[in-house]
Enzyme design. Structure first.
Site, PDB file in Angstrom:
ATOM      1  N   ARG A  47      -4.182  -4.381  -2.521  1.00 53.90           N
ATOM      2  CA  ARG A  47      -3.355  -3.232  -2.897  1.00 53.90           C
ATOM      3  C   ARG A  47      -3.079  -3.393  -4.381  1.00 53.90           C
ATOM      4  NH1 ARG A  47       1.557  -0.464   0.399  1.00 53.90           N
ATOM      5  NH2 ARG A  47      -0.219   0.334   1.551  1.00 53.90           N
ATOM      6  N   HIS A  74      -6.548   6.057  -0.903  1.00 50.36           N
ATOM      7  CA  HIS A  74      -5.842   5.314   0.145  1.00 50.36           C
ATOM      8  C   HIS A  74      -6.648   5.488   1.445  1.00 50.36           C
ATOM      9  CE1 HIS A  74      -2.851   3.178   2.183  1.00 50.36           C
ATOM     10  NE2 HIS A  74      -1.838   4.007   2.139  1.00 50.36           N
ATOM     11  N   GLN A  77      -5.314   4.865   5.097  1.00 50.81           N
ATOM     12  CA  GLN A  77      -4.397   5.909   5.562  1.00 50.81           C
ATOM     13  C   GLN A  77      -5.188   7.098   6.113  1.00 50.81           C
ATOM     14  OE1 GLN A  77      -0.855   5.824   5.470  1.00 50.81           O
ATOM     15  NE2 GLN A  77      -1.211   7.550   6.846  1.00 50.81           N
ATOM     16  N   ASP A 165       3.083  14.366   0.835  1.00 52.30           N
ATOM     17  CA  ASP A 165       3.336  12.996   0.371  1.00 52.30           C
ATOM     18  C   ASP A 165       4.357  13.102  -0.763  1.00 52.30           C
ATOM     19  OD1 ASP A 165       3.158  10.284  -0.224  1.00 52.30           O
ATOM     20  OD2 ASP A 165       1.197  10.417  -1.200  1.00 52.30           O
ATOM     21  N   CYS A 205       2.267  10.287   4.968  1.00 47.59           N
ATOM     22  CA  CYS A 205       1.784   8.904   5.003  1.00 47.59           C
ATOM     23  C   CYS A 205       2.934   7.891   4.914  1.00 47.59           C
ATOM     24  CB  CYS A 205       0.800   8.678   3.870  1.00 47.59           C
ATOM     25  SG  CYS A 205       1.496   9.119   2.281  1.00 47.59           S
ATOM     26  N   ARG A 233      -2.446   3.005  11.534  1.00 50.01           N
ATOM     27  CA  ARG A 233      -2.967   2.189  10.431  1.00 50.01           C
ATOM     28  C   ARG A 233      -3.305   0.802  10.956  1.00 50.01           C
ATOM     29  NH1 ARG A 233       0.373   2.759   6.202  1.00 50.01           N
ATOM     30  NH2 ARG A 233       0.002   0.586   5.726  1.00 50.01           N
TER      31      ARG A 233
END
Ligand code: NVA
Length: 250
Positions: A47, A74, A77, A165, A205, A233
């Site tokens: 990440r 991402h 996700q 988001d 998300c 996830r």
């Protein structure tokens, strides 16, 4: 958390390296970090803030490198999101998802994955906050139907899902005020949901800023599948690890 729990459930182990410990590119150049880790571990979930860093890790590690969130994409996700829709019995190649707000990293990954499953994505974004045109073009090449428009109501009309988001992603804290102004009118709430299809789902998300990009009522309401997305996830990342490591489930 999801990668650590996932590895444990698969019978493996995960070692967490925080930003301060690893100091990517500061304590040691990224290619050297990649080469070291590649000698010690079977896979790396990274990440990093900069997308270029995760790509650099992948070029040098010699083991699978999973993008666990970068400023550009991402993908885990998006995998969890389309899996969430699929497990609800949706036909993804007939699915219309309305993305409301910032054409950001999560939006990019949804576009690319929409290409792979043949879904339609209509992005409603204020001027200057649209997804990268290169990503939209690639998604179209892969098979997605993509539209980018300014009007959230038009995007929501007939949509099977409304997805939003945060307006301020990691690293954009300095732009808070400008962004809040730009995204006013882009909230996912009951009024916007009324334009979507009956039975449409609401997606996010997480983490969410209740009252900003999404109303509390809608986030916690009966159309919301946000915690299924979060749970998934864990599951899709385990599947991803098994696939990349060419293993079967224990
Ligand atoms: N766009 C958000 C996603 C968080 C999961 C961010 O990058 O901060």
């Amino acid at each position: 958390m999801t990668f650590e729990v996932g590895m444990r459930q698969l019978g493996g182990e995960a070692i967490y390296l925080g930003a301060q410990e690893i100091q990517l590119g500061v304590r040691e150049p990224v290619p050297d970090v990649a080469r070291n880790l590649g000698r010690w571990v079977d896979a790396i979930a990274a990440r990093t803030f900069r997308h270029a860093t995760v790509e650099e890790l992948a070029r040098h590690a010699g083991v699978p490198v999973i993008n666990a969130l970068s400023d550009r994409e991402h993908p885990c996700q998006a995998l969890a999101d389309f899996f969430t829709l699929w497990e609800r019995g949706q036909e993804l190649d007939k699915f219309r998802l309305a993305w409301i707000g910032d054409g950001n990293n999560v939006c990019h990954s949804l576009l690319l994955l929409a290409g792979l499953v043949g879904a339609e994505i209509v992005c409603a974004c204020p001027a200057g906050y649209e997804p990268d045109p290169g990503v939209a073009a690639r998604a179209r090449e892969l098979g997605a139907r993509v539209e980018v428009i300014p009007d959230p109501r038009e995007a929501a009309t007939g949509a099977d899902a409304l997805y939003t988001d945060v307006w301020i992603s990691m690293g954009q804290e300095a732009e808070q005020e400008t962004r809040r102004r730009a995204f006013r009118g882009y909230q996912v709430n009951e009024d916007l949901l009324a334009f979507a299809r009956v039975g449409a789902v609401v997606m996010h998300c997480l983490p969410a800023h209740r009252g900003e990009e999404i109303s509390e009522e809608t986030l916690d309401g009966p159309h919301s599948v946000v915690f299924d997305q979060a749970e998934n996830r864990l599951h899709v990342q385990k599947a991803l690890l098994l696939t990349l490591l060419d293993r079967t489930a224990p």
